[in-house]
Design a protein around this motif. Structure first.
Motif, PDB file in Angstrom:
ATOM      1  N   ALA A 112       0.843  -1.205   0.000  1.00 55.25           N
ATOM      2  CA  ALA A 112       0.000   0.000   0.000  1.00 55.25           C
ATOM      3  C   ALA A 112       0.875   1.251   0.000  1.00 55.25           C
ATOM      4  O   ALA A 112       0.605   2.213  -0.735  1.00 55.25           O
ATOM      5  CB  ALA A 112      -0.941  -0.009   1.202  1.00 55.25           C
ATOM      6  N   TRP A 113       1.929   1.261   0.810  1.00 48.74           N
ATOM      7  CA  TRP A 113       2.831   2.416   0.872  1.00 48.74           C
ATOM      8  C   TRP A 113       3.553   2.610  -0.459  1.00 48.74           C
ATOM      9  O   TRP A 113       3.676   3.733  -0.943  1.00 48.74           O
ATOM     10  CB  TRP A 113       3.840   2.229   2.009  1.00 48.74           C
ATOM     11  CG  TRP A 113       4.764   3.386   2.174  1.00 48.74           C
ATOM     12  CD1 TRP A 113       4.506   4.570   2.810  1.00 48.74           C
ATOM     13  CD2 TRP A 113       6.114   3.482   1.679  1.00 48.74           C
ATOM     14  NE1 TRP A 113       5.609   5.383   2.747  1.00 48.74           N
ATOM     15  CE2 TRP A 113       6.602   4.746   2.057  1.00 48.74           C
ATOM     16  CE3 TRP A 113       6.943   2.625   0.962  1.00 48.74           C
ATOM     17  CZ2 TRP A 113       7.898   5.178   1.742  1.00 48.74           C
ATOM     18  CZ3 TRP A 113       8.220   3.053   0.644  1.00 48.74           C
ATOM     19  CH2 TRP A 113       8.697   4.312   1.034  1.00 48.74           C
ATOM     20  N   LEU A 114       4.026   1.525  -1.053  1.00 49.62           N
ATOM     21  CA  LEU A 114       4.733   1.615  -2.333  1.00 49.62           C
ATOM     22  C   LEU A 114       3.851   2.187  -3.438  1.00 49.62           C
ATOM     23  O   LEU A 114       4.345   2.791  -4.385  1.00 49.62           O
ATOM     24  CB  LEU A 114       5.260   0.238  -2.742  1.00 49.62           C
ATOM     25  CG  LEU A 114       6.434  -0.284  -1.920  1.00 49.62           C
ATOM     26  CD1 LEU A 114       6.604  -1.788  -2.130  1.00 49.62           C
ATOM     27  CD2 LEU A 114       7.711   0.461  -2.272  1.00 49.62           C
ATOM     28  N   ARG A 115       2.549   2.013  -3.304  1.00 46.99           N
ATOM     29  CA  ARG A 115       1.598   2.488  -4.323  1.00 46.99           C
ATOM     30  C   ARG A 115       1.041   3.879  -4.023  1.00 46.99           C
ATOM     31  O   ARG A 115       0.222   4.384  -4.793  1.00 46.99           O
ATOM     32  CB  ARG A 115       0.429   1.509  -4.424  1.00 46.99           C
ATOM     33  CG  ARG A 115       0.792   0.166  -4.978  1.00 46.99           C
ATOM     34  CD  ARG A 115      -0.427  -0.742  -4.998  1.00 46.99           C
ATOM     35  NE  ARG A 115      -0.121  -1.999  -5.605  1.00 46.99           N
ATOM     36  CZ  ARG A 115      -0.454  -3.185  -5.081  1.00 46.99           C
ATOM     37  NH1 ARG A 115      -1.103  -3.245  -3.933  1.00 46.99           N
ATOM     38  NH2 ARG A 115      -0.137  -4.287  -5.700  1.00 46.99           N
ATOM     39  N   SER A 116       1.437   4.487  -2.909  1.00 43.51           N
ATOM     40  CA  SER A 116       0.878   5.765  -2.477  1.00 43.51           C
ATOM     41  C   SER A 116       1.872   6.907  -2.674  1.00 43.51           C
ATOM     42  O   SER A 116       3.077   6.715  -2.524  1.00 43.51           O
ATOM     43  CB  SER A 116       0.521   5.697  -0.988  1.00 43.51           C
ATOM     44  OG  SER A 116      -0.430   4.682  -0.765  1.00 43.51           O
ATOM     45  N   PRO A 117       1.363   8.114  -2.981  1.00 45.12           N
ATOM     46  CA  PRO A 117       2.252   9.274  -3.093  1.00 45.12           C
ATOM     47  C   PRO A 117       2.960   9.540  -1.764  1.00 45.12           C
ATOM     48  O   PRO A 117       2.349   9.436  -0.704  1.00 45.12           O
ATOM     49  CB  PRO A 117       1.306  10.429  -3.440  1.00 45.12           C
ATOM     50  CG  PRO A 117       0.067   9.782  -3.960  1.00 45.12           C
ATOM     51  CD  PRO A 117      -0.030   8.452  -3.264  1.00 45.12           C
ATOM     52  N   VAL A 118       4.237   9.856  -1.827  1.00 45.21           N
ATOM     53  CA  VAL A 118       5.051  10.101  -0.637  1.00 45.21           C
ATOM     54  C   VAL A 118       5.610  11.528  -0.743  1.00 45.21           C
ATOM     55  O   VAL A 118       6.290  11.847  -1.715  1.00 45.21           O
ATOM     56  CB  VAL A 118       6.199   9.068  -0.544  1.00 45.21           C
ATOM     57  CG1 VAL A 118       7.148   9.404   0.586  1.00 45.21           C
ATOM     58  CG2 VAL A 118       5.631   7.664  -0.378  1.00 45.21           C
ATOM     59  N   PRO A 119       5.312  12.382   0.252  1.00 47.41           N
ATOM     60  CA  PRO A 119       5.805  13.764   0.191  1.00 47.41           C
ATOM     61  C   PRO A 119       7.316  13.865  -0.005  1.00 47.41           C
ATOM     62  O   PRO A 119       7.784  14.728  -0.755  1.00 47.41           O
ATOM     63  CB  PRO A 119       5.377  14.347   1.542  1.00 47.41           C
ATOM     64  CG  PRO A 119       4.170  13.548   1.917  1.00 47.41           C
ATOM     65  CD  PRO A 119       4.463  12.157   1.413  1.00 47.41           C
TER      66      PRO A 119
END
Length: 94
Positions: free
Chosen positions: A54-61
């Motif tokens: 889920a984190w790998l697929r989410s925008p990261v500031p």
């Protein structure tokens, strides 16, 4: 291409993963191995395969709101993602 296999975490634990990737992004088998290393590191830091994916697929500031999956096709991108995972692991978010 579907990556389907088992990753070994640094603590020796084996985790089965299945992930869809666009192999056109990866020029060498070294890049694919680096991709697998980042996934294993994310699982280790975030505590589960589901949270890591889920984190790998989410925008990261810290990546300019890009998704980690969008930047790990280069050595520099993998280093940036691994750096962010290290900061998450040590509770440094700023």
């Amino acid at each position: 291409m579907q990556l389907d296999g088992t990753l070994q975490l640094p603590d020796g634990k084996l985790i089965a993963v299945v992930f869809e990737v666009d192999t056109a992004q990866f020029g060498t088998s070294f890049a694919i191995a680096g991709f697998a290393d980042v996934i294993a590191r994310a699982i280790e830091v975030l505590g589960s395969k589901e949270r890591a994916l889920a984190w790998l697929r989410s925008p990261v500031p810290g990546l300019g709101d890009k998704r980690p999956l969008d930047v790990i096709d280069t050595a520099e991108g993998r280093r940036e993602v691994e750096d962010i995972l290290g900061r998450i692991e040590h509770g440094v978010f700023g």
